[in-house]
Design an enzyme around this catalytic site. Structure first.
Site, mmCIF file in Angstrom:
data_model
loop_
_atom_site.group_PDB
_atom_site.id
_atom_site.type_symbol
_atom_site.label_atom_id
_atom_site.label_comp_id
_atom_site.label_asym_id
_atom_site.label_seq_id
_atom_site.Cartn_x
_atom_site.Cartn_y
_atom_site.Cartn_z
ATOM 1 C CB SER A 104 -0.969 -0.041 1.185
ATOM 2 O OG SER A 104 -1.926 0.970 1.099
ATOM 3 C CG ASP A 241 -2.635 4.102 -1.541
ATOM 4 O OD1 ASP A 241 -3.319 3.960 -2.574
ATOM 5 O OD2 ASP A 241 -2.738 3.335 -0.560
ATOM 6 C CG ASP A 243 -2.817 -0.460 -2.529
ATOM 7 O OD1 ASP A 243 -2.886 0.712 -2.104
ATOM 8 O OD2 ASP A 243 -3.450 -1.399 -2.020
ATOM 9 C CG ASP A 245 -6.111 0.786 -0.891
ATOM 10 O OD1 ASP A 245 -5.245 1.683 -0.790
ATOM 11 O OD2 ASP A 245 -6.161 -0.198 -0.130
#
Length: 446
Positions: A104, A241, A243, A245
């Site tokens: 993440s 960010d 990834d 999400d």
């Protein structure tokens, strides 16, 4: 449930340390395959694997692939894709599961995994428990081995899905948007979504090299985005960010618009133009001003524990379709199953379009209460509720605010820190109390 490997958001850590090794990931892939084979009549079916842009992702992708194939499961390789895209594709391919290789918003030295079930929802606790039980058993190769293949046009499928969440004919023509992709999984997808909807897109942090993911960019480092918005006289800035999400915005004045404010804009739009908003789930960290603004619109609000897993759980329990976190995890359950930065951004842009206002003007409808959060690094676990020194400091802080604020201390589910949050009416006092409490927590864990 006591977890051995899984945290609140999958498994995460520094590459080469603990279980973040290729050996463990191969064993984990095998364990996932075995559990799926036991629970599905077709013997485990297809598992999709996607990843962000960390250099270690190649290594872990191959390890998971080998373990799954050894368990007799077929594998579809998606390549670099946002986490929510992998959830969406898992659902539309009717795959048995989807696996995301990502840490993440963490730096490139970290990595980990998240898993989705066939509905594109994070795995239930009992399934994670079954995988943890299986992963410690000796690895035995299945009689029938699985096969692996690349999934064609995964990116294009997701782009069309994102655009399809908006009304027919919706256009961003005339809007200049700066998009910061954090050198992460959205680097190719996000600019295309906004440009194909008609916006003039200025894309930054779109050149991943395996090590620059989240490095001084993205939703946790907004300085470059703010600067670019002002220099280019853009209407808006959007940051994801690593990834994809999470999302944060910057308005035309270069001011940050966080997850609470974005959630309010979406909720208010649904209330005024979308047939109503049944309710919104926030977290313990959500700003009290957010709660008051929703209350003024007669929109119910509930706080869940921090973590999109708990937000989604509370949304399901209430039958509500909107929830999220101050950090920018926003779940629009009327169109998707998990936190999705691009989908949330499109919903905000839809609200701006309907209201014919700038983002700066629209965010004025919610007045944030001063809130300060301090992260305290810890080397060992601390039971906050049973520590007299910490509890005394909390009580004194609450007394000094005379009932006009909140104090919250909680351990992070993804990092070795304790988060100290203080919220009140006067920023000076709030900041002072937060740092004083952080010092107490630091002494208690030293």
């Amino acid at each position: 449930m006591t977890r051995k490997y899984f945290g609140t958001d999958g498994i995460r850590g520094q590459v080469g340390q603990g279980v973040i090794t290729p050996q463990f990931f191969m064993q984990l892939g095998w364990a996932v395959g075995k559990v799926l084979a036991e629970r599905h009549a077709d013997g485990g079916g297809l598992v999709l694997i996607g990843k962000d842009t960390r250099i270690s992702g190649y290594m872990f992708e191959s390890a998971l692939e080998a373990g799954l194939i050894a368990a007799g499961v077929d594998v579809g390789l998606l390549g670099p894709m946002p986490t929510p895209a992998i959830a969406y594709l898992t659902r539309t391919f009717q795959a048995s599961a989807g696996i995301v290789i990502s840490a993440s918003h963490n730096p490139f030295r970290d990595n980990g995994i998240k898993l989705f079930n066939t509905q594109g929802v994070k795995l239930a606790d009992d399934v994670e428990a079954a995988i943890e039980h299986q992963v410690d058993r000796p690895m035995v190769t299945a009689e029938r081995l699985g096969k692996a293949r690349r999934v064609p046009d995964a990116e294009g499928r997701y782009i069309e899905f994102c655009k399809g969440t908006l009304p027919w004919g919706f256009s961003l023509a005339g809007l200049t948007v700066v998009v910061d992709c954090a050198n992460g999984a959205t680097y190719n997808v996000a600019p295309k979504v906004f440009s194909e909807l008609g916006a003039e897109v200025i894309a930054i942090s779109t050149h991943p090299d395996g090590e620059n993911i989240n490095l001084n960019c993205g939703s946790t480092k907004l300085n470059n985005l703010q600067k670019q918005v002002l220099e280019s006289h853009a209407d808006i800035g959007i940051a994801f960010d690593g990834d994809g999400d999470r999302v944060q915005f910057v308005d035309e004045r270069g001011e940050v618009v966080d997850g609470d404010q974005l959630l309010f804009i979406i909720a208010a739009h649904k209330q005024r133009h979308g047939g109503g908003c049944s309710g919104v789930v926030g977290t313990q960290m959500s700003n009290f001003g957010f709660e008051l603004a929703l209350e003024a619109l007669k929109i119910p609000f509930e706080r869940a524990k921090v973590g999109d897993r708990y937000v989604i759980e509370a949304m399901n329990n209430n039958g509500w379709k909107l929830g999220g976190e101050s950090s920018g995890h926003i779940v629009c359950a009327d169109v998707t199953t998990t936190g999705d930065g691009i989908i949330a951004a499109l919903q905000v842009l839809r609200a701006l379009n309907a209201e014919a206002q700038t983002l700066y003007e629209l965010k004025q409808r919610m007045q944030k209460m001063p809130q300060v959060m301090v992260n305290v690094p810890v080397k060992r676990k601390l039971n906050l509720e049973e520590n007299d020194m910490v509890q005394t400091a909390i009580a004194e802080a609450e007394q000094r605010m005379e009932g006009q604020g909140r104090v919250l201390l909680r351990p992070s589910g993804t990092e070795p820190v304790i988060r100290v949050m203080v919220e009140g009416q006067q920023h000076g006092m709030v900041s002072q109390l937060a740092h004083e409490l952080a010092e107490v927590v630091g002494r208690a864990t030293s």
